[in-house]
Design an enzyme around this catalytic site. Sequence first.
Site, PDB file in Angstrom:
ATOM      1  N   SER A   1       0.910  -1.263  -0.077  1.00 52.41           N
ATOM      2  CA  SER A   1       0.008   0.164   0.070  1.00 52.41           C
ATOM      3  C   SER A   1       0.768   1.302   0.014  1.00 52.41           C
ATOM      4  O   SER A   1       0.297   2.274  -0.185  1.00 52.41           O
ATOM      5  CB  SER A   1      -0.918  -0.067   1.344  1.00 52.41           C
ATOM      6  OG  SER A   1      -0.443  -0.154   2.227  1.00 52.41           O
TER       7      SER A   1
ATOM      8  N   TYR B   1      17.597  -5.713  13.260  1.00 49.57           N
ATOM      9  CA  TYR B   1      16.794  -5.740  11.828  1.00 49.57           C
ATOM     10  C   TYR B   1      17.843  -6.433  10.805  1.00 49.57           C
ATOM     11  O   TYR B   1      17.402  -7.388  10.023  1.00 49.57           O
ATOM     12  CB  TYR B   1      16.673  -4.182  11.182  1.00 49.57           C
ATOM     13  CG  TYR B   1      16.103  -4.111   9.867  1.00 49.57           C
ATOM     14  CD1 TYR B   1      14.799  -4.321   9.473  1.00 49.57           C
ATOM     15  CD2 TYR B   1      17.061  -3.686   9.010  1.00 49.57           C
ATOM     16  CE1 TYR B   1      14.430  -4.026   8.171  1.00 49.57           C
ATOM     17  CE2 TYR B   1      16.846  -3.436   7.992  1.00 49.57           C
ATOM     18  CZ  TYR B   1      15.657  -3.551   7.385  1.00 49.57           C
ATOM     19  OH  TYR B   1      15.071  -3.690   6.001  1.00 49.57           O
TER      20      TYR B   1
ATOM     21  N   ILE C   1      16.665   3.843   1.247  1.00 50.04           N
ATOM     22  CA  ILE C   1      15.666   4.484   0.176  1.00 50.04           C
ATOM     23  C   ILE C   1      14.805   5.462   1.357  1.00 50.04           C
ATOM     24  O   ILE C   1      14.469   5.246   2.286  1.00 50.04           O
ATOM     25  CB  ILE C   1      14.546   3.275   0.001  1.00 50.04           C
ATOM     26  CG1 ILE C   1      15.613   2.154  -0.701  1.00 50.04           C
ATOM     27  CG2 ILE C   1      13.806   3.973  -1.288  1.00 50.04           C
ATOM     28  CD1 ILE C   1      16.192   2.309  -2.080  1.00 50.04           C
TER      29      ILE C   1
END
Length: 250
Positions: A11, A156, A189
């Site tokens: 989304s 992570y 990013i």
Amino acid sequence: MSKTAIITGGSRGLGRDMALSLAKKGIDIIFSYHSNTSKAQEVIDEIKQLGQDAIAFPFDANHHESGAAFIKSATAYLTKKHSSPNFDYLINNAGTGTFNLVENTTESQFNEMMNVHLKSVYFMTQEALTYLNTKGRIINISSGLARFSLPGMSAYAIMKGAIEVFTRYLAKELGSRQITANTIAPGAIATDFAGGSNKDADKAKMIASITALGRVGEANDIGGVVAFLCSDDASWINGQRIEVSGGMLV
């Protein structure tokens, strides 16, 4: 009949660009969203404007059981629409981040990263394998942080390193079905990921200074690579890690 891709976390950010890039190649899209139905609907509308079918179902990556429910919804939709639950491409993209030095990382933070980036991907893929067509493709999203180390990202990055190992096992085990499995590892990013910190002007300048191409990455730098891996031109690429980072820390 169009081929179909299932994308988690479609989304916004990287997932949104992946969905649109694949739709531009004539592929129908089923994607997951966490809670923002209006953002999901915007992506559905954009895909339909490109002439492809699209639908979204909720998925909470922090609870791996949610993946089974998501695949069940997706395959039920495909059965109703095409009289078959099968699909062609699985892109495991959904994720979030956490920032803390090793000495300060809590068990709760560690468990969240494990649930979101490893456990849910493993069991989502397991659930999907029955329905993945012969010569299908699996694309898992890793991170440049599995190659280079930046303080505060250990929990992570550990999970992303595990995903790269998992992907190689998928490539080996699914070869008899002519299914390929590859990993894309984006660099930094500028999206809303992890609070959107890569959009910060000072951080973007720092990233640019350690990247050969001299800028921070954008979402549309990634979607085209996913679309390529889903094309016939990439049929002999298997078990690989492809870093898409503009030459970050080379």
